[in-house]
Design a protein around this motif. Structure first.
Motif, PDB file in Angstrom:
ATOM      1  N   HIS A  84      32.680  38.243  34.714  1.00 57.00           N
ATOM      2  CA  HIS A  84      32.070  38.293  33.390  1.00 57.00           C
ATOM      3  C   HIS A  84      32.108  39.720  32.860  1.00 57.00           C
ATOM      4  CE1 HIS A  84      30.486  34.224  33.600  1.00 57.00           C
ATOM      5  NE2 HIS A  84      29.964  34.475  34.786  1.00 57.00           N
ATOM      6  N   PRO A  85      32.049  39.889  31.543  1.00 57.07           N
ATOM      7  CA  PRO A  85      32.030  41.237  30.960  1.00 57.07           C
ATOM      8  C   PRO A  85      30.865  42.062  31.507  1.00 57.07           C
ATOM      9  CG  PRO A  85      32.182  39.564  29.233  1.00 57.07           C
ATOM     10  CD  PRO A  85      31.940  38.842  30.525  1.00 57.07           C
ATOM     11  N   GLY A  86      31.128  43.342  31.705  1.00 55.17           N
ATOM     12  CA  GLY A  86      30.096  44.259  32.183  1.00 55.17           C
ATOM     13  C   GLY A  86      30.079  44.432  33.682  1.00 55.17           C
ATOM     14  N   ASP A  87      30.821  43.615  34.395  1.00 55.37           N
ATOM     15  CA  ASP A  87      30.879  43.725  35.859  1.00 55.37           C
ATOM     16  C   ASP A  87      32.093  44.572  36.242  1.00 55.37           C
ATOM     17  OD1 ASP A  87      30.222  43.313  38.530  1.00 55.37           O
ATOM     18  OD2 ASP A  87      30.089  41.136  38.343  1.00 55.37           O
ATOM     19  N   THR A  88      32.258  44.808  37.523  1.00 58.46           N
ATOM     20  CA  THR A  88      33.419  45.506  38.063  1.00 58.46           C
ATOM     21  C   THR A  88      33.968  44.677  39.203  1.00 58.46           C
ATOM     22  OG1 THR A  88      32.519  47.670  37.503  1.00 58.46           O
ATOM     23  CG2 THR A  88      34.222  47.633  39.191  1.00 58.46           C
ATOM     24  N   MET A  89      35.279  44.465  39.206  1.00 57.95           N
ATOM     25  CA  MET A  89      35.909  43.794  40.332  1.00 57.95           C
ATOM     26  C   MET A  89      36.544  44.868  41.208  1.00 57.95           C
ATOM     27  SD  MET A  89      38.862  40.830  40.590  1.00 57.95           S
ATOM     28  CE  MET A  89      40.092  41.721  39.645  1.00 57.95           C
ATOM     29  N   VAL A  90      36.307  44.770  42.505  1.00 59.23           N
ATOM     30  CA  VAL A  90      36.905  45.703  43.459  1.00 59.23           C
ATOM     31  C   VAL A  90      37.891  44.925  44.318  1.00 59.23           C
ATOM     32  CG1 VAL A  90      36.495  47.338  45.326  1.00 59.23           C
ATOM     33  CG2 VAL A  90      34.806  47.109  43.483  1.00 59.23           C
ATOM     34  N   LEU A  91      39.166  45.287  44.193  1.00 57.23           N
ATOM     35  CA  LEU A  91      40.209  44.661  45.007  1.00 57.23           C
ATOM     36  C   LEU A  91      40.418  45.467  46.278  1.00 57.23           C
ATOM     37  CD1 LEU A  91      42.797  43.822  42.214  1.00 57.23           C
ATOM     38  CD2 LEU A  91      41.517  42.167  43.581  1.00 57.23           C
ATOM     39  N   THR A  92      40.514  44.762  47.401  1.00 58.06           N
ATOM     40  CA  THR A  92      40.835  45.380  48.684  1.00 58.06           C
ATOM     41  C   THR A  92      41.935  44.545  49.328  1.00 58.06           C
ATOM     42  OG1 THR A  92      39.106  44.118  49.818  1.00 58.06           O
ATOM     43  CG2 THR A  92      38.523  46.342  49.061  1.00 58.06           C
ATOM     44  N   GLY A  93      42.684  45.176  50.226  1.00 52.89           N
ATOM     45  CA  GLY A  93      43.761  44.460  50.881  1.00 52.89           C
ATOM     46  C   GLY A  93      43.974  44.942  52.298  1.00 52.89           C
ATOM     47  N   THR A  94      44.443  44.038  53.147  1.00 54.23           N
ATOM     48  CA  THR A  94      44.779  44.343  54.531  1.00 54.23           C
ATOM     49  C   THR A  94      46.127  43.717  54.852  1.00 54.23           C
ATOM     50  OG1 THR A  94      42.433  44.277  55.133  1.00 54.23           O
ATOM     51  CG2 THR A  94      44.019  44.158  56.940  1.00 54.23           C
ATOM     52  N   VAL A  95      47.041  44.524  55.399  1.00 62.12           N
ATOM     53  CA  VAL A  95      48.344  44.010  55.799  1.00 62.12           C
ATOM     54  C   VAL A  95      48.140  43.127  57.022  1.00 62.12           C
ATOM     55  CG1 VAL A  95      50.667  44.608  56.589  1.00 62.12           C
ATOM     56  CG2 VAL A  95      49.514  46.057  54.882  1.00 62.12           C
ATOM     57  N   GLU A  96      48.540  41.868  56.909  1.00 59.75           N
ATOM     58  CA  GLU A  96      48.388  40.921  58.019  1.00 59.75           C
ATOM     59  C   GLU A  96      49.620  40.859  58.905  1.00 59.75           C
ATOM     60  OE1 GLU A  96      47.328  37.131  56.235  1.00 59.75           O
ATOM     61  OE2 GLU A  96      45.232  37.561  56.669  1.00 59.75           O
ATOM     62  N   GLU A  97      50.798  40.960  58.285  1.00 57.37           N
ATOM     63  CA  GLU A  97      52.037  40.798  59.036  1.00 57.37           C
ATOM     64  C   GLU A  97      53.134  41.620  58.366  1.00 57.37           C
ATOM     65  OE1 GLU A  97      54.928  37.146  60.531  1.00 57.37           O
ATOM     66  OE2 GLU A  97      53.629  36.823  58.802  1.00 57.37           O
TER      67      GLU A  97
END
Length: 143
Positions: A84-97
């Motif tokens: 929703h507007p006003g929030d922040t999305m934080v993307l994270t990632g981990t290499v699996e293979e």
């Protein structure tokens, strides 16, 4: 790139403009992506991001990390808590293979995007990276 490597987090402010522009760009004219009153009538506290915008942001996250030579081969995501507007999305990632090849390698990366109410997106991305490409600077950092 090695299995277990973690990608640096990417914070994305969720603005009304981002939500509406993403919906328009993907030709998703559902009212819940641009009209707050109609979104509320349908049970949402406000407009919310569509899956195609989320998909694009996940792709950006991966290609920002692996560089301009990276090619997305497969993106498999699932939505959870709405953005929703006003929030922040934080993307994270981990290499699996990682599968190494003479001309580069292919990595499978587990991606999670969280916001103030929970996990917005989870899934995996398969990306091919040319030999010698390594990784790009952290998203949002100097190039």
């Amino acid at each position: 790139m090695n299995a277990g490597d973690r990608l640096p987090p990417l914070e994305i402010p969720i603005t009304r403009t981002l939500i509406v522009a993403g919906a328009i760009a993907s030709r998703d004219y559902q009212d819940v992506h641009h009209d707050p009153d109609l979104a509320r009538q349908k049970g949402s506290p406000d407009i919310f991001m569509n899956i195609l915008t989320t998909n694009g942001l996940v792709g950006r996250y991966i290609t920002d990390h692996f560089g301009p030579g990276a090619v997305l081969r497969r993106v498999a995501i699932r939505l959870g808590a709405p953005n929703h507007p006003g929030d922040t999305m934080v993307l994270t990632g981990t290499v699996e293979e990682v599968v190494e090849e003479a001309d580069g390698g292919t990595a499978t990366v587990r991606v999670v995007g969280t916001n103030g109410i929970g996990k917005h997106v989870t899934g995996t991305v398969t990306v091919t990276v040319p030999a010698g490409a390594g990784t790009a600077p952290a998203p949002g950092g100097p190039s």
